[in-house]
Structures are given as structure tokens and as C-alpha cells.
Write a protein that holds these residues in place. Structure first.
Motif, PDB file in Angstrom:
ATOM      1  N   PRO A   4      34.067  56.344  51.089  1.00 61.67           N
ATOM      2  CA  PRO A   4      34.455  54.921  51.083  1.00 61.67           C
ATOM      3  C   PRO A   4      33.527  54.103  50.194  1.00 61.67           C
ATOM      4  N   TRP A   5      34.104  53.145  49.497  1.00 61.99           N
ATOM      5  CA  TRP A   5      33.320  52.221  48.693  1.00 61.99           C
ATOM      6  C   TRP A   5      33.012  50.961  49.496  1.00 61.99           C
ATOM      7  N   ILE A   6      31.847  50.385  49.245  1.00 57.01           N
ATOM      8  CA  ILE A   6      31.516  49.074  49.800  1.00 57.01           C
ATOM      9  C   ILE A   6      31.926  48.037  48.761  1.00 57.01           C
ATOM     10  N   ILE A   7      32.984  47.278  49.057  1.00 61.71           N
ATOM     11  CA  ILE A   7      33.521  46.298  48.117  1.00 61.71           C
ATOM     12  C   ILE A   7      33.318  44.894  48.684  1.00 61.71           C
ATOM     13  N   ALA A   8      32.684  44.032  47.907  1.00 63.44           N
ATOM     14  CA  ALA A   8      32.480  42.641  48.319  1.00 63.44           C
ATOM     15  C   ALA A   8      33.703  41.826  47.902  1.00 63.44           C
ATOM     16  N   HIS A   9      34.483  41.411  48.888  1.00 61.00           N
ATOM     17  CA  HIS A   9      35.736  40.696  48.641  1.00 61.00           C
ATOM     18  C   HIS A   9      35.455  39.290  48.118  1.00 61.00           C
ATOM     19  N   GLY A  31      23.613  44.881  47.538  1.00 67.41           N
ATOM     20  CA  GLY A  31      23.930  46.303  47.628  1.00 67.41           C
ATOM     21  C   GLY A  31      25.398  46.690  47.580  1.00 67.41           C
ATOM     22  N   ALA A  32      26.277  45.750  47.276  1.00 68.93           N
ATOM     23  CA  ALA A  32      27.695  46.105  47.156  1.00 68.93           C
ATOM     24  C   ALA A  32      27.889  47.068  45.992  1.00 68.93           C
ATOM     25  N   GLU A  33      28.755  48.073  46.173  1.00 69.11           N
ATOM     26  CA  GLU A  33      29.050  49.019  45.097  1.00 69.11           C
ATOM     27  C   GLU A  33      30.090  48.448  44.133  1.00 69.11           C
ATOM     28  N   PHE A  34      30.970  47.601  44.645  1.00 73.20           N
ATOM     29  CA  PHE A  34      32.039  46.963  43.880  1.00 73.20           C
ATOM     30  C   PHE A  34      32.089  45.490  44.256  1.00 73.20           C
ATOM     31  N   VAL A  35      32.678  44.702  43.384  1.00 69.22           N
ATOM     32  CA  VAL A  35      33.150  43.380  43.792  1.00 69.22           C
ATOM     33  C   VAL A  35      34.649  43.322  43.518  1.00 69.22           C
ATOM     34  N   GLU A  36      35.354  42.602  44.367  1.00 73.80           N
ATOM     35  CA  GLU A  36      36.773  42.336  44.154  1.00 73.80           C
ATOM     36  C   GLU A  36      36.902  40.920  43.621  1.00 73.80           C
ATOM     37  N   LEU A  37      37.736  40.747  42.596  1.00 74.03           N
ATOM     38  CA  LEU A  37      37.962  39.422  42.038  1.00 74.03           C
ATOM     39  C   LEU A  37      39.435  39.240  41.736  1.00 74.03           C
ATOM     40  N   CYS A 112      34.242  47.169  39.416  1.00 75.46           N
ATOM     41  CA  CYS A 112      35.026  46.017  39.853  1.00 75.46           C
ATOM     42  C   CYS A 112      36.444  46.405  40.258  1.00 75.46           C
ATOM     43  N   TYR A 113      36.926  45.705  41.246  1.00 77.07           N
ATOM     44  CA  TYR A 113      38.311  45.807  41.692  1.00 77.07           C
ATOM     45  C   TYR A 113      38.988  44.544  41.178  1.00 77.07           C
ATOM     46  N   TYR A 114      39.734  44.689  40.075  1.00 78.90           N
ATOM     47  CA  TYR A 114      40.381  43.548  39.416  1.00 78.90           C
ATOM     48  C   TYR A 114      41.775  43.336  40.003  1.00 78.90           C
ATOM     49  N   GLU A 115      41.901  42.333  40.850  1.00 83.52           N
ATOM     50  CA  GLU A 115      43.227  42.059  41.408  1.00 83.52           C
ATOM     51  C   GLU A 115      43.962  41.040  40.535  1.00 83.52           C
ATOM     52  N   HIS A 138      43.824  42.984  27.151  1.00 83.02           N
ATOM     53  CA  HIS A 138      43.105  42.629  25.928  1.00 83.02           C
ATOM     54  C   HIS A 138      41.666  42.229  26.238  1.00 83.02           C
ATOM     55  N   SER A 139      41.475  41.417  27.259  1.00 84.95           N
ATOM     56  CA  SER A 139      40.124  40.987  27.624  1.00 84.95           C
ATOM     57  C   SER A 139      39.260  42.180  28.006  1.00 84.95           C
ATOM     58  N   LEU A 140      39.816  43.101  28.777  1.00 82.46           N
ATOM     59  CA  LEU A 140      39.058  44.283  29.184  1.00 82.46           C
ATOM     60  C   LEU A 140      38.709  45.168  27.992  1.00 82.46           C
ATOM     61  N   SER A 141      39.599  45.214  27.001  1.00 88.12           N
ATOM     62  CA  SER A 141      39.382  46.068  25.827  1.00 88.12           C
ATOM     63  C   SER A 141      38.199  45.616  24.982  1.00 88.12           C
ATOM     64  N   LEU A 142      37.765  44.387  25.162  1.00 92.80           N
ATOM     65  CA  LEU A 142      36.655  43.844  24.377  1.00 92.80           C
ATOM     66  C   LEU A 142      35.292  44.184  24.967  1.00 92.80           C
ATOM     67  N   HIS A 143      35.297  44.889  26.099  1.00 91.79           N
ATOM     68  CA  HIS A 143      34.049  45.186  26.802  1.00 91.79           C
ATOM     69  C   HIS A 143      33.987  46.655  27.198  1.00 91.79           C
ATOM     70  N   GLU A 144      32.777  47.106  27.483  1.00 90.23           N
ATOM     71  CA  GLU A 144      32.584  48.444  28.032  1.00 90.23           C
ATOM     72  C   GLU A 144      32.739  48.323  29.550  1.00 90.23           C
ATOM     73  N   ILE A 145      33.854  48.808  30.077  1.00 93.62           N
ATOM     74  CA  ILE A 145      34.177  48.638  31.485  1.00 93.62           C
ATOM     75  C   ILE A 145      33.664  49.831  32.292  1.00 93.62           C
ATOM     76  N   HIS A 146      33.129  49.548  33.471  1.00100.24           N
ATOM     77  CA  HIS A 146      32.609  50.599  34.347  1.00100.24           C
ATOM     78  C   HIS A 146      33.709  51.632  34.642  1.00100.24           C
ATOM     79  N   CYS A 147      33.329  52.903  34.657  1.00 99.68           N
ATOM     80  CA  CYS A 147      34.313  53.986  34.767  1.00 99.68           C
ATOM     81  C   CYS A 147      35.061  53.996  36.104  1.00 99.68           C
ATOM     82  N   ASP A 148      34.508  53.404  37.151  1.00105.04           N
ATOM     83  CA  ASP A 148      35.182  53.391  38.444  1.00105.04           C
ATOM     84  C   ASP A 148      36.018  52.139  38.676  1.00105.04           C
ATOM     85  N   SER A 149      35.989  51.206  37.760  1.00107.45           N
ATOM     86  CA  SER A 149      36.751  49.968  37.938  1.00107.45           C
ATOM     87  C   SER A 149      38.254  50.251  37.914  1.00107.45           C
TER      88      SER A 149
END
Length: 222
Positions: A4-9, A31-37, A112-115, A138-149
Motif C-alpha cells: 500500500p502507498w501512503i497518499i496525502a489527499h 513522510g507521504a509517499e505520494f500526494v493526490e492533486l 503523484c496521483y494526478y486526478e 503536454h504539461s507533463l511532457s515538459l518535465h521529468e515525471i516520477h516513474c510511479d506517478s
């Protein structure tokens, strides 16, 4: 075995206004492993990180964000009554609604959990859905995104839109507890397995007992 991931909602919204840079920074610090946005789009097609259809919970404005220009949104001052850092006194911090590109400048390399939020006023408007999906990719393509996002949405067409635009990100179709999951599953199963979020409990906790065995059956996940 699934870990299980610890995701900060919406980040740490106990001490900070949700979906703000401060809330996300504090969540990772704690210490959150992910954030949800939550990502949605203004009238002039600028992406923002915000959950509600309108900013009424934090301002006196009751206009849907999707009907506001970016200048209007940038001028808003969010306020909310929250406990201070010690949890003993009430505070009223203020903040702005952040643009998605600003979030990525700070946190693209974090998990990140991109909702993808589709406002009620735009739910049946394919032009808006297409533009929203394309803009986010397009916005995501301009950055190096974490592999688990991964990306997710309640909207039944968003997965198809992302596939159409050659998205390589894992994708989760979120189901509301009132929806007929079984009726949607055949469509879901046609999506590429690379678009299905493997840690399937995040599709919806309400559907966990139904979803996991059915996903295992279709895709033979470990």
C-alpha cells in the motif's frame, strides 16, 4: 504482494489549505509517499490545481472555475479556518489557487496521483474533455515525471482520450460508489494494460473486493 502507498489527499490539508504548494510540501515533509492533486482548466485553457467546481468554500466567489479566466482565478485569495502547527490555536491562512505548471516546477519528480477533474458544467462537453486531456499530457511532457506517478479520473471517457493522445502514463478509472461497476468493466478491460493502475485499490475503496479479483482475472497481475 501489493504494497500500500501512503497518499496525502490534496496534500496536508489539516494545517494548510488543500491543493496548495504549502500543503504538498508539508505532506512530503511528513513522510507521504505520494500526494493526490486535482487538475482542472480555466475558460482560457490554463490548468489549475483545485478540487471544487467553484471556489465558494474558500472565497465569496461562486463562479465555476471553468467559466473564469486565468486572470480572474489568479486574483482570488483563498482563506480557511484551520488549527495552527501545534494544533492548539485557530489560524486563518491565505493562499492562491496554483497553476499546474507551477506545481510541476516544484514536485514533478515526486510521486503523484494526478486526478483529472471534469467540472459538472463540462461533463458532457467533448471539446472541453479533449482539450483538458491534451493540455495535461503536454504539461507533463515538459518535465521529468516520477516513474510511479499515475493519472486518474471519474469521467468514463478520459481514459480513451488519453490513449488517443498516446499517453504512456498508468491510468486509473475511479468509480463512484453509486456507479454500476460491472456494467463499465468490459469497456475498462479494453484499455491497454499499461494504462491500468496496477495497485488497483485506488480505483475506489468501495469497490476493492470486486475490482481486485476481476482485474487479476483479466490481466493476471502479480
Amino acid at each position: 504482494m501489493i504494497h500500500p502507498w501512503i497518499i496525502a489527499h490534496r496534500g496536508d490539508h489539516r494545517r494548510h489549505i488543500e491543493n496548495t504548494l504549502e500543503a504538498f510540501y508539508e505532506a512530503f515533509k511528513q513522510g507521504a509517499e505520494f500526494v493526490e492533486l486535482d487538475i482542472q482548466m480555466s475558460k482560457d485553457q490554463v490548468l489549475y490545481v483545485f478540487h471544487d467546481d467553484t471556489p465558494r468554500r474558500f472565497t465569496s466567489c461562486d463562479k465555476p472555475l471553468c467559466h473564469m479566466t486565468s486572470d480572474e482565478i489568479d486574483s482570488l485569495n483563498l482563506q480557511q479556518l484551520l488549527l495552527d502547527q501545534e494544533g492548539s490555536n485557530w489560524d486563518k491562512p491565505s493562499s492562491q489557487i496554483i497553476r499546474f505548471h507551477k506545481f510541476l516546477e516544484y514536485f514533478a519528480t515526486k510521486a503523484c496521483y494526478y486526478e483529472i477533474k471534469v467540472p459538472t458544467h463540462q461533463w458532457h462537453k467533448n471539446t472541453y474533455l479533449e482539450a483538458l486531456g491534451k493540455k495535461i499530457l503536454h504539461s507533463l511532457s515538459l518535465h521529468e515525471i516520477h516513474c510511479d506517478s499515475f493519472l486518474a479520473s471519474f469521467h468514463p471517457l478520459m481514459g480513451q482520450i488519453l490513449l488517443k493522445n498516446k499517453s504512456t502514463f498508468p491510468y486509473a478509472r475511479i468509480f463512484d460508489h453509486n456507479e454500476d461497476f460491472e456494467g463499465h468493466f468490459k469497456d475498462l478491460s479494453r484499455l491497454s494494460t499499461t494504462m491500468i493502475e496496477k495497485r488497483i485499490d485506488y480505483l475506489s475503496l468501495s469497490w476493492k473486493n470486486i475490482v481486485q479479483p476481476r482485474i487479476d482475472e483479466f490481466f493476471q497481475l502479480d
